[in-house]
Design an enzyme around this catalytic site. Structure first.
Site, mmCIF file in Angstrom:
data_model
loop_
_atom_site.group_PDB
_atom_site.id
_atom_site.type_symbol
_atom_site.label_atom_id
_atom_site.label_comp_id
_atom_site.label_asym_id
_atom_site.label_seq_id
_atom_site.Cartn_x
_atom_site.Cartn_y
_atom_site.Cartn_z
ATOM 1 N N HIS A 178 71.616 16.044 31.239
ATOM 2 C CA HIS A 178 72.222 14.713 31.163
ATOM 3 C C HIS A 178 72.963 14.505 29.842
ATOM 4 O O HIS A 178 72.930 13.416 29.268
ATOM 5 C CB HIS A 178 71.136 13.643 31.327
ATOM 6 C CG HIS A 178 71.635 12.306 31.780
ATOM 7 N ND1 HIS A 178 72.423 11.504 30.981
ATOM 8 C CD2 HIS A 178 71.450 11.616 32.924
ATOM 9 C CE1 HIS A 178 72.684 10.366 31.615
ATOM 10 N NE2 HIS A 178 72.108 10.415 32.805
ATOM 11 N N HIS A 205 65.277 9.961 37.619
ATOM 12 C CA HIS A 205 65.177 11.080 36.679
ATOM 13 C C HIS A 205 63.734 11.531 36.428
ATOM 14 O O HIS A 205 63.363 11.855 35.291
ATOM 15 C CB HIS A 205 65.845 10.718 35.353
ATOM 16 C CG HIS A 205 67.336 10.549 35.453
ATOM 17 N ND1 HIS A 205 68.110 11.202 36.393
ATOM 18 C CD2 HIS A 205 68.210 9.782 34.715
ATOM 19 C CE1 HIS A 205 69.385 10.868 36.231
ATOM 20 N NE2 HIS A 205 69.467 10.001 35.232
ATOM 21 N N GLU A 219 76.841 15.612 35.725
ATOM 22 C CA GLU A 219 75.544 16.223 36.005
ATOM 23 C C GLU A 219 75.550 16.950 37.354
ATOM 24 O O GLU A 219 75.452 16.324 38.400
ATOM 25 C CB GLU A 219 74.472 15.132 36.022
ATOM 26 C CG GLU A 219 74.469 14.221 34.809
ATOM 27 C CD GLU A 219 73.857 12.869 35.121
ATOM 28 O OE1 GLU A 219 72.689 12.837 35.553
ATOM 29 O OE2 GLU A 219 74.555 11.850 34.955
#
Length: 374
Positions: free
Chosen positions: A193, A119, A333
Site C-alpha cells: 500500500h 486490509h 495496489e
C-alpha cells in the site's frame, strides 16, 4: 549501529544495510533494512509491518529524492499509520460486513471500516512484527521477511505462513514478492500500500499534474460504503478511462460520476484481467513531467486498486515535516478484486493446504527527457 553487508570484489553490486529503527511499546526491536544500488536508488524496508518505508530515486538530472509518503521514525507508523508503505493482509481491501463462507461454514472477521473489514482488520499484517529471515547482496540486494498468522487471527481460518521478499537490482527495479501457505482452507489477498509522488515527497507538489496510464477496460464499481456492486463497468466515457496517459487531476472532481463522489476522488479497483497470471503484466504507468521520473508497475494479479489519498486530512506529518493532504500521493495496489469471497463472478481468493499463494509486484523506475508534457 548499522551493519553493512558488502560484496567484496563486486564494484557495482547492490548492497544492504541493517540498523535499528526503534522499539515497540512491548520492548521488541524493529529493524530497518536498506537496499541500495550504484545508480543512486535506495529502498528501506521495516521489520514492523514489512513496510516499504522509503524509496529514493534519481530524476532526469541524477538528483535522488524520496518518492514515497511516510515517516522518519517508528512513532508515526504506530500513531497514524495510514497504511503508508504497508504490507496489507490477510485480505487487502474490503470484505462486506466482514463475513464470508468456505464450504458452507460462515466466518466473521474483525470490523474496522464502517461495518466492513478492511486490509486484514484492526491488527492486520501492517501492524505485526515480522522476522527478518535473510539479507543478501550481490547483483541483486534482497531481504526476506516472514510472519506466521495464527489460525483465527482477526477471524481468518487457518495458520498462514507468509513471506515478503524485497529485491533491488542495478536497473532501478524494486520488486516485492508475497508468498503464503495455509493449514486450513482460507482466503488470501496480500498487497503493498505504498503512496508514491514522483515529484518528490518533500516537493509539496500534488500528484494531480502527473500522468497515469492503466491498461484496463473496466472497473468494479462500488456502493456508498465502497463495497463492489458485483458489476463490471466499462471505463469508456468515464473519469476512470486511463487507457491513454491522462493527468490524474483532470477528472478527479467530476461530481457527475457517483464513483468519484463515493470515493471522494479515485478509490476503485480496475480490471486488468480476470485471472491470476503466471508472469507479471503491466498494471500502471505514472509519469512526472517536471522531474522526468517514470514508474511502471507490473504484477501477476487480476486487479489494481487506484487510490489518490482522499482521506489524508492534514493530521499526518510526514518525514519532510509537512502535513499530508488529499492528492499528496497515489497508491496503486495489485490484488484480487475487493469482496471476492462474496462475489462469485469475481473469481476466487481461496487458498487450500498444499497450495501456494503468490503476488509478485514489480516497480520499475526510469526517466525521460523533457517533452511537450512539460
Amino acid at each position: 549501529m548499522a551493519i553493512p553487508l558488502a560484496a567484496p570484489g563486486l564494484a557495482n553490486a547492490a548492497t544492504t544495510e541493517r540498523k535499528a529503527f526503534g522499539t515497540l511499546p512491548d520492548g521488541r526491536a524493529v529493524e530497518a533494512i536498506t537496499l541500495a544500488n550504484a545508480k543512486g536508488m535506495r529502498a528501506t524496508i521495516l521489520s514492523y509491518g514489512a513496510i516499504l518505508q522509503s524509496v529514493e530515486v534519481p530524476d532526469r538530472a541524477g538528483k535522488a529524492e524520496e518518492v514515497t509518503l511516510g515517516y522518519a521514525d517508528l512513532r508515526g507508523y504506530l500513531e497514524k499509520p495510514n497504511y503508508f508503505g504497508a504490507t496489507v493482509g490477510r485480505y487487502a481491501n474490503r470484505i462486506k460486513a466482514g463475513r464470508f463462507a468456505i464450504d458452507g461454514k460462515q466466518y466473521r472477521l474483525a470490523l474496522n471500516n464502517n461495518g466492513n473489514a478492511l486490509h486484514g482488520g484492526p491488527l492486520g499484517y501492517d501492524k505485526r512484527l515480522w522476522t527478518v529471515e535473510k539479507v543478501s547482496d550481490g547483483a541483486v540486494a534482497r531481504v526476506v521477511l516472514r510472519y506466521v498468522s495464527a489460525d483465527g487471527e482477526e477471524g481468518y481460518p487457518g495458520a498462514l505462513t507468509v513471506t515478503a521478499t524485497y529485491s533491488l537490482d542495478e536497473d532501478n527495479t524494486l520488486s516485492v514478492e508475497y508468498m503464503a501457505t495455509t493449514t486450513k482452507p482460507t482466503i488470501v489477498n496480500i498487497t503493498n500500500h505504498s503512496f508514491f509522488n514522483l515529484a518528490g515527497e518533500a516537493s509539496q507538489r500534488s500528484i494531480y499534474d502527473q500522468f497515469l496510464t492503466i491498461p484496463a477496460d473496466a472497473t468494479t464499481p462500488v456502493d456508498a460504503s465502497l463495497i463492489p456492486t458485483g458489476a463490471l463497468r466499462p471505463v469508456e466515457g468515464t473519469p476512470f478511462d486511463f487507457r491513454r496517459a491522462t493527468r490524474i487531476g483532470e477528472r478527479i472532481r467530476d461530481g457527475r460520476d457517483p464513483q468519484i463522489v463515493f470515493g471522494q476522488g479515485y478509490d476503485e479497483n480496475f480490471v486488468i484481467a480476470r485471472d491470476v497470471a503466471s508472469t507479471p503484466r503491466l498494471h500502471a504507468r505514472v509519469e512526472d513531467p517536471m522531474t522526468g521520473r517514470i514508474l511502471d508497475i507490473s504484477s501477476n494479479q487480476p486487479g489494481l486498486q487506484l487510490y489518490t489519498g482522499n482521506f489524508l486530512d492534514g493530521t499526518a506529518i510526514g518525514r519532510s515535516g509537512h502535513a499530508y493532504r488529499q492528492g499528496d500521493g497515489i497508491a496503486l495496489e495489485p490484488q484480487v478484486f475487493p469482496d471476492t469471497p462474496n462475489q462469485p463472478a469475481f473469481g476466487s481468493a481461496r487458498l487450500d493446504p498444499g497450495q501456494t499463494y503468490r503476488n509478485l509486484i514489480i516497480y520499475r523506475f526510469s526517466t525521460t527527457a523533457p517533452s511537450a508534457r512539460n
